[in-house]
Design an enzyme around this catalytic site. Sequence first.
Site, PDB file in Angstrom:
ATOM      1  N   TYR A 307      -9.606   7.488 -12.287  1.00  0.00           N
ATOM      2  CA  TYR A 307     -10.163   6.295 -11.210  1.00  0.00           C
ATOM      3  C   TYR A 307     -11.545   6.234 -10.953  1.00  0.00           C
ATOM      4  CZ  TYR A 307      -5.242   7.092  -9.557  1.00  0.00           C
ATOM      5  OH  TYR A 307      -3.943   7.346  -9.335  1.00  0.00           O
ATOM      6  N   GLU A 380       4.061   7.396  15.842  1.00  0.00           N
ATOM      7  CA  GLU A 380       4.399   6.285  15.362  1.00  0.00           C
ATOM      8  C   GLU A 380       4.010   5.105  16.164  1.00  0.00           C
ATOM      9  OE1 GLU A 380       8.595   7.424  15.208  1.00  0.00           O
ATOM     10  OE2 GLU A 380       8.651   7.205  13.078  1.00  0.00           O
TER      11      GLU A 380
END
Length: 407
Positions: A307, A380
């Site tokens: 990468y 969340e």
Amino acid sequence: MVRGPAARVDFLAEAKRIEPEIIRTRRVLHQHPELAYHEVETSKLVASRLESLDIEVKRGVGGTGVLGLLKGAKTGRVVALRADMDGLPIQEAADVDFRSKNDGTMHACGHDTHVAMLLGAARLLSEHRKELYGTVKFLFQPAEEHGGRGGAMPMIKDGAMKDPKVDFVFGLHIEATRRSGEFGVREGAIAAAPDTFKVKILGRGGHGSAPHETIDPIYVAAHVILALQGVSARMIDPVRPFVITVGAVHSGTKENIIPDIATLDGTIRTLDEATRKLAKKKVGDVAKGVCSTFGASAEVEFEKDAYPVTVNDPETTEKVAAILRRIPGTRVKRVEAMLGGEDFSRFLQKAPGTFYFLGSRNPEKGCVYPNHSSKFKVDEDVLKFGAASLAMIAFEFGNPRDPSQER
Ligand SMILES: [Zn+2]
Ligand SMILES: [Zn+2]
């Protein structure tokens, strides 16, 4: 603040409205994590959700990837939003009641939240297609965690960034070490080039009682490991981030046998191409030099197609930061670069854009374990912020009149 045309849609309010759905989707994905290039069920879920929103879908892009295409009613730019989909080979130990049902596999990097947030953004944007400028591409990418062979490159090879050509690309990552609701942005290099290398030390084996008749590759390997740290300490400019780790050493079978070969596996991390090039050369020079000192020889190999450095476009990043600052209940912080690798870098080589973070650390809820921990747990409550941010970014960058310039 000037109320530009983009300010008319309150994407946060809309994200709050669909928050239960985003969380539900996230939990379904969390219970069914799939490893790199095996995201079969995940892809099916993504594709069917996109289709239910009347978004054009291409399956099998770069393996198990899914591409969604949403055309706005007005002419504008092409904005790509990326979510990675793969889980990790970890046995989940988090105290949640939607724990992974796939033994030994876990969404421990939060890619389940990425998919859920992007599907949320897709819904919001599809509901506003009449006001939407340009085209939004949804890149649901496989295999981000797959070393140098992540899913971004195969998706690009399958044409994900072309037809129509992507003008801007954005990626969001959940981060368990950052406070809940805090966005992390940075212009320039934000993630490292992770270069994997292998040093094969060729000695000459023999009896453990007569080392003078051998060239002991284990002894030489010990010197090479120590000397390699000298690349970091004495050969690379200390103000340029650089790290070298030898993570695996293999040699030998028995205490009284000197083997023929020893191998070292390692990784180097850099944040700029010049340092990267120099470091790779020095690792080779040092390994070979130390080996020849002791009569051994070395074969040094770096993984091909590692990468690249993840480089955020400064101007785009600044505009994104301005958009994020308008989301109530969140904060925006400029962050340091990390020495982890990210194959979002591949997309950034094709179009300007930015990779940004969303914090989900909340000690009150026990969300304190880092990404890749078996106890990794996400607050969340931040998912609505992520979904809203992605929708806002696509909405505003698609507009060629660029309302994000208005303050
Ligand atoms: Zn990860
Ligand atoms: Zn990740």
